[in-house]
Structure formats: C-alpha cells, structure tokens
Write a protein that holds these residues in place. Structure first.
Motif, PDB file in Angstrom:
ATOM      1  N   VAL A 333      -2.943   5.826  23.770  1.00 16.65           N
ATOM      2  CA  VAL A 333      -2.389   4.248  23.736  1.00 16.65           C
ATOM      3  C   VAL A 333      -1.479   4.139  22.514  1.00 16.65           C
ATOM      4  CG1 VAL A 333      -3.151   1.925  23.351  1.00 16.65           C
ATOM      5  CG2 VAL A 333      -4.751   3.592  24.726  1.00 16.65           C
ATOM      6  N   ASN A 334      -2.047   4.721  21.143  1.00 15.18           N
ATOM      7  CA  ASN A 334      -1.156   4.640  20.202  1.00 15.18           C
ATOM      8  C   ASN A 334      -1.645   5.735  19.039  1.00 15.18           C
ATOM      9  OD1 ASN A 334      -3.644   3.633  18.883  1.00 15.18           O
ATOM     10  ND2 ASN A 334      -3.100   1.453  19.704  1.00 15.18           N
ATOM     11  N   ASN A 335      -1.327   5.815  17.803  1.00 16.21           N
ATOM     12  CA  ASN A 335      -2.103   6.708  16.825  1.00 16.21           C
ATOM     13  C   ASN A 335      -3.394   6.855  16.680  1.00 16.21           C
ATOM     14  OD1 ASN A 335       0.674   7.863  16.523  1.00 16.21           O
ATOM     15  ND2 ASN A 335       1.184   6.537  15.034  1.00 16.21           N
ATOM     16  N   GLN A 336      -3.745   5.315  16.856  1.00 18.66           N
ATOM     17  CA  GLN A 336      -5.481   5.412  16.734  1.00 18.66           C
ATOM     18  C   GLN A 336      -6.207   5.648  17.829  1.00 18.66           C
ATOM     19  OE1 GLN A 336      -5.414   1.559  14.886  1.00 18.66           O
ATOM     20  NE2 GLN A 336      -5.838   2.341  13.089  1.00 18.66           N
ATOM     21  N   TRP A 337      -5.897   5.343  19.172  1.00 18.77           N
ATOM     22  CA  TRP A 337      -6.694   5.578  20.240  1.00 18.77           C
ATOM     23  C   TRP A 337      -6.180   6.329  21.454  1.00 18.77           C
ATOM     24  CZ3 TRP A 337     -11.557   3.310  20.829  1.00 18.77           C
ATOM     25  CH2 TRP A 337     -11.906   2.251  19.883  1.00 18.77           C
TER      26      TRP A 337
END
Length: 424
Positions: A333-337
């Motif tokens: 999804v992004n750098n975190q998820w």
C-alpha cells in the motif's frame, strides 16, 4: 486385562502417528507469520524475514541486515460430529482440540558479503486432542498430546548476488503423552480403566535449501527437510477397574518412529513496485509410515511377558504421500503497510481404511489474510489470519475389544498469528 493393555499400547502408536486439523499428518505449518498471510505460498523463495531459517535456509543470503524475529500463532479448532454411534453409548460433543499456541523465534546475522549465520527455534510437528470423558468413541481415542521442538543453527553461502545455498542441522526434542480409556469386560461401558503413557527422545536431522534470483523480478527456491528417526522411551501406567493387582503399576515402553522428509519448490514474482505473486508446492513422504512397533518391557507373565502380544505390538498404518499446493499475493500500500492473501489445498495422508476418531482428518482447503506494518525502517509487525476447512471424514470402525464406532466428522480451524521483526 490382556486386551486392555493391547488396546492401550496401540492407542499410543496412533497418538504419535496422527494429528487433528493442524496440517498434513501431524506436521505444523505455523513457523512464519509473514508466510502464513499468503497461505505459505512462496515459503521457499520469498525470504521476507529471519523466519526463512526454517522455510529455506538459503534465503538468509538475501537478508542484508542483522535481525531478530519473534512470533506466535494461536489455533482454534472446531469439530462437528454427525450421526455418532458407539456400542456402549456416550456423547459426541466434538470439542476435543483445546486452543493451541505455536511459538517461534529466529535470528539472522550477515557475516560478510557471502556468509550469513542464523538460528531458529520452532515447532515442526505437534498435536493435541482431548475428548470428553463419556465420548462414545472413547475406546478408540481419548487424550493425545505430542510436542516437537526444533533448534536449528544455520549457515548460508552466496555464490554471487543471484545464487545461494543454505544448510542447518536440526536438533529435535519430541515428547508424547497419552491418556486412554479401557473397556472393563466385567461391566462393558461402565467403570472404565485408565492408562497413561509418556515417552520422549532427542534426534538430529537437517534442513537444506537453494535459492536463485532467476531474473530481476523472479526468485525460485527449493528446500528439503530430512526425515528424523526417533526412539521414544517412557512409562506405561495402568489404573482403575479391570487391571486388578496390576493397577498402579508402570512398565517400560519404547517406540521407533520417523517424522517424514519433505521437499518444497516455490516461486516469488514481483509484478511491479506494489504487487508480488507467490506459488509453491510441498511433497511430504508420509508413506514411510507403513507400521508402528511398540515394545513393552517388564510385562508380567500373566500378560504374556516380553514375547506375548502385550510385550511386542505391531500396528499397520499404510499412510500415503501428500502434496500441499498454494498460491498467494502481496500488495504494498505504502512504505508502512503491505497486505497479503493466499489459497491452499492440503492432502491428508490417512487412508479411508485406517481412519479412526484419533485420526479423523480429510483433505483440507485453506484461505488466509495478512498484513505487515513497518512504523520505522527497523521494525516490522506482521499479522495473519488463516481459515481451514476439511472434507467430511467418515469413520466406520469395529473391533471385538473396543466395540463399534461410526460418525461423520466435519472439521475446521481458525488461526491467528503475529510476529515482530527488529533490524539492528
């Protein structure tokens, strides 16, 4: 009395040679929470974190930072028993699998550009079933518990940035305990006796793997886990009606058993910066389990002694080889998820002719969901959920010493897992 001991000893062999709901045979899949999110597809090729020590030791070469991974999975199994009937009556509640926790821990440290060291502690095999005291099939199955814990020091070597191998000896500790009911011939169905058997052993095997970065987007992994030969030794204790003067006595018991070898091939393919696909197949050689032989020493002459039917017991198993096939996907999804999902088909090694309440399993279908959350570059928290449902397992058993028991088992399980990866 002779029949009671005979039945109990055979029950012990079934305990160690069977499982319920956890995975094929009595194997456990829950050694990686990141892998669990994609139904363990790509287990031998993904190298997502330090748990690759168990999935494919060659994957350690693709981990560039020292890290530790600690996790646990909780298994909640459910069984619906339909049309259950036993010669001596009784209940068919089916709640025989308590909630089970499966812990795991791994450490990986790159030593230089080629060599990487790793250490894993995990549970590759295990079972726990516990029927209610008045279960209609109590003479065929009661309580069974087996635990196997593996410690695996591991080393990997990278030939270059695309090809690596890995190897680790496995030091395996097995412990088994069984409590079973015995039929009192003087009052069939009443005043059952009880037998408790305990045994343990430590044995050595190995885990070896190969990983190839075939293209910039595709990675292939091949992993092999060796068979392990155990020689369990322990005690058999008898108590209650039907054992007369032998009630409370203990006898030495021994059992040779092999946990089977397995080979896994998997592929990880990165479609783009967001999507990654996984696929894998695992072959397990359960056909090694043709029969089990139990030897009881110290058996009195009244029960036939060492040469009698109680002193040496043999039970045919005739298990068959199995395949586990899985596909999965991950979406960043992004750098975190990162989100994951997977589907799998898992064969049961138990043949129809040898299925009993102690082995009430059928082929299974698996669906999973997972997520990885990285609040910083050093920390990743993985979550996973897995749902398993088995095909209906029909049991039609009859014996002169146990009576008859028939039922249709419909099994399912929910598994929740989480792990923490910290990079130094």
């Amino acid at each position: 009395m002779k029949k009671a001991m005979l039945k109990t000893t055979l029950g012990f062999t079934a305990c160690l040679a069977s499982s319920h709901l956890l995975a094929s045979g009595f194997a456990l899949n829950e050694q990686s929470i990141s892998g669990m999110g994609s139904a363990f597809a790509g287990r031998a090729s993904s190298a997502e974190d330090a748990s690759t020590v168990s999935g494919n030791p060659a994957g350690m070469a693709f981990i560039k930072r020292e890290q530790i991974n600690l996790g646990a999975a909780a298994i909640f199994a459910k069984t619906d028993i339909h049309d259950g009937r036993g010669t001596f009556g009784g209940s068919n509640d089916g709640d025989m699998v308590p909630a089970i926790a499966v812990p795991m821990g791994y450490y990986v440290k790159p030593l230089n550009e080629q060599w990487t060291f790793g250490l894993g502690v995990y549970a590759p095999f295990g079972l726990l079933t516990d029927y209610e005291g008045g279960f209609a099939g109590r003479y065929w199955a009661d309580k069974s518990e087996v635990k196997v814990v593996t410690v695996q020091p591991t080393i990997s070597y990278a030939f270059n940035d695309r090809v690596s191998i890995g190897f680790g000896p496995t030091f395996n500790r097995i412990e088994g305990e069984l409590s079973s009911r015995t039929l009192n011939a003087a009052s069939p169905g009443l005043n059952d006796g009880k037998v408790t058997i305990q045994g343990d052993d430590t044995a050595v095997g190995f885990n070896v793997g190969l990983m190839i970065q075939a293209t910039d987007s595709t990675r292939v992994g091949l992993a092999y886990r060796s068979k392990v030969d155990y020689k369990l030794t322990g005690k058999t204790k008898v108590e209650g009606p039907g054992f007369s003067v032998f009630s409370g006595q203990k006898y030495k018991a021994s059992l040779d058993i092999e946990t089977p070898e397995s080979a896994e091939l998997s592929i990880t393919h990165k479609l783009d910066d967001q999507w990654t696909l996984y696929a894998g197949s695992t072959f397990t050689r359960w056909s090694r389990l043709e029969s089990l032989n139990v030897i009881n020493s110290g058996v009195p002459a009244q029960l036939g002694g060492a040469a009698g039917p109680v002193g040496r017991i043999s039970e045919v198993q005739e298990w068959r080889d199995t395949w586990y096939h899985a596909i999965g996907a991950a979406y960043k999804v992004n750098n975190q998820w990162t989100l994951r999902t997977g589907l799998a088909m898992d064969q049961s090694p138990v043949s129809n002719s040898h299925r009993s309440p102690r082995i009430p399993t059928g082929d299974r279908k698996i669906f999973s969901l997972g997520a990885a959350y990285s609040p910083t570059d050093d920390i990743t928290i993985d979550f996973a959920y897995l749902y398993l449902r088995e095909d209906e397992a029909k049991i039609r058993d009859a014996s002169a010493t146990k009576g008859a028991y028939s039922a249709d088992f419909r099994n399912s399980a929910h598994t929740l897992g989480t792990s923490l990866t910290y990079k130094f």
